[in-house]
Write a protein that holds these residues in place. Sequence first.
Motif, PDB file in Angstrom:
ATOM      1  N   PRO A 137      31.063  32.599  39.762  1.00 36.20           N
ATOM      2  CA  PRO A 137      31.326  33.672  40.232  1.00 36.20           C
ATOM      3  C   PRO A 137      33.111  34.090  39.959  1.00 36.20           C
ATOM      4  CG  PRO A 137      30.857  31.987  41.704  1.00 36.20           C
ATOM      5  CD  PRO A 137      30.550  31.431  40.344  1.00 36.20           C
ATOM      6  N   GLY A 138      33.766  32.979  40.057  1.00 31.91           N
ATOM      7  CA  GLY A 138      35.874  33.393  40.265  1.00 31.91           C
ATOM      8  C   GLY A 138      36.146  33.598  41.703  1.00 31.91           C
ATOM      9  N   ALA A 139      37.278  34.545  41.468  1.00 31.93           N
ATOM     10  CA  ALA A 139      38.313  34.653  42.571  1.00 31.93           C
ATOM     11  C   ALA A 139      37.734  36.062  42.862  1.00 31.93           C
ATOM     12  CB  ALA A 139      39.547  34.211  42.465  1.00 31.93           C
ATOM     13  N   PRO A 140      37.780  36.322  44.616  1.00 30.43           N
ATOM     14  CA  PRO A 140      36.992  37.365  45.198  1.00 30.43           C
ATOM     15  C   PRO A 140      38.094  38.001  44.582  1.00 30.43           C
ATOM     16  CG  PRO A 140      38.030  36.150  46.919  1.00 30.43           C
ATOM     17  CD  PRO A 140      37.488  34.738  45.540  1.00 30.43           C
ATOM     18  N   ARG A 141      37.918  39.511  44.189  1.00 28.49           N
ATOM     19  CA  ARG A 141      38.028  40.946  43.941  1.00 28.49           C
ATOM     20  C   ARG A 141      39.764  40.642  44.785  1.00 28.49           C
ATOM     21  NH1 ARG A 141      35.295  46.508  42.415  1.00 28.49           N
ATOM     22  NH2 ARG A 141      37.209  47.159  42.626  1.00 28.49           N
ATOM     23  N   ARG A 142      40.301  41.344  44.436  1.00 30.45           N
ATOM     24  CA  ARG A 142      41.569  41.816  45.658  1.00 30.45           C
ATOM     25  C   ARG A 142      41.976  43.149  45.253  1.00 30.45           C
ATOM     26  NH1 ARG A 142      47.039  38.161  44.318  1.00 30.45           N
ATOM     27  NH2 ARG A 142      46.190  38.813  42.600  1.00 30.45           N
ATOM     28  N   ILE A 143      41.898  44.166  44.576  1.00 27.14           N
ATOM     29  CA  ILE A 143      42.007  45.339  44.523  1.00 27.14           C
ATOM     30  C   ILE A 143      40.727  45.963  44.711  1.00 27.14           C
ATOM     31  CG2 ILE A 143      42.941  47.185  42.752  1.00 27.14           C
ATOM     32  CD1 ILE A 143      44.769  44.881  44.032  1.00 27.14           C
ATOM     33  N   THR A 144      40.451  46.758  45.562  1.00 27.68           N
ATOM     34  CA  THR A 144      39.184  47.289  46.140  1.00 27.68           C
ATOM     35  C   THR A 144      38.847  48.695  45.121  1.00 27.68           C
ATOM     36  OG1 THR A 144      40.247  49.169  47.902  1.00 27.68           O
ATOM     37  CG2 THR A 144      39.492  46.756  48.147  1.00 27.68           C
ATOM     38  N   ASP A 145      37.659  49.445  45.266  1.00 28.60           N
ATOM     39  CA  ASP A 145      37.945  50.810  44.398  1.00 28.60           C
ATOM     40  C   ASP A 145      38.784  51.610  44.894  1.00 28.60           C
ATOM     41  OD1 ASP A 145      35.583  49.189  42.561  1.00 28.60           O
ATOM     42  OD2 ASP A 145      34.147  49.946  44.014  1.00 28.60           O
ATOM     43  N   HIS A 146      38.962  51.769  45.797  1.00 28.11           N
ATOM     44  CA  HIS A 146      39.580  52.575  46.743  1.00 28.11           C
ATOM     45  C   HIS A 146      40.931  52.837  46.176  1.00 28.11           C
ATOM     46  CE1 HIS A 146      41.121  55.390  49.477  1.00 28.11           C
ATOM     47  NE2 HIS A 146      42.327  54.419  50.041  1.00 28.11           N
TER      48      HIS A 146
END
Length: 362
Positions: free
Chosen positions: A84-93
């Motif tokens: 899974p890796g680390a959660p995204r910090r940069i959103t699509d917005h």
Amino acid sequence: MRRGRPIATLTVSPPERERLEAWSRRRKTEQALALRARIVLLCASGKTNTEVAGRLYVTKQTVGKWRRRFLADRLDGLLDEPRPGAPRRITDHDVERVVTTTLESTPRNATHWSTRSMAEHTGLSRSTIHRVWRAFGLQPHRTETFKLSSDPLLVDKVRDIVGLYLNPPDRALVLCVDEKSQIQALDRTQPMLPLSPGLPERRTHDYKRHGTTSLFAALDAKTGEVIGECHRRHRSVEFRKFLDTIDRTVPDDLDVHLILDNYSTHKTPAIHRWLLRHPRFHLHFTPTYGSWLNLVERWFGELTEKTIRRGTHRSTRELENAIDNYLAATNEHPKPFIWTKSADQILESIKRFCLRTSGIGH
């Protein structure tokens, strides 16, 4: 007597064995996969988990794990499952905000965005801005120029010249003719430092001028051969002499179609009189600001890149000798430039560009 649970028989098919052997021979990459392939191959040879563990210096539990995985999922069982890796910090917005800001606005104190100014404006890191720009092919620091032709006969001239490239007439020669004028014979003020390991060739930024020459060239669109000669001046007189050279070079039984630009030396009364005396010559003019239709321009670009730009010439004669040598090398092994786009494709591309620049196509 052997005790414990019986070990399931492990067999591999010929295609599986070929893939496993290829994996096992890896020397630098995917060493974990190479080890798993060796485990399966040894197990397929009839060895027990203990024997395989001793041979490969791993534990019996490791051998048993990959034996079971292979029996369950075959080759796919030896591959690592996605993590899974680390959660995204940069959103699509955030990504959308960077892209729209880059395309639709400029900073107050500059004509274009930089990674630093965009990072300050959006609150993101410079590395994030760089990754977003690279993903969407955005390069705000770059700019290119263009010039649309204003020739009222643009469509007719494009169809005429492209027709000569794609469907040349029988018993005729198509020559792309132009002049590369005012070529300077330049010599650096100090000796150049040659190329060496770890260092490029180096030369002074200033130079001495030793005169100029003009190259008249005619590129055979079919074979790639070039007829060329240098003249110290660039007038209709020299152009007429070059036409005489072409006339002597081309066999008498062939018509000659010349693709030219709209330079004034090509249209003087002297040239008109010469053409009346040589009816086998037919002139086809490129549109205004349409020199890209003339294939000899592509050859001029290679001449500049390979001979002129980095050359050192202490006299005009040296420069002309270098050009003559390049001409001779070209004609020893000529390679034509292949024209691929039809006139309809070119005109449709110009139409789309006009609509885009005028704002109608948005």
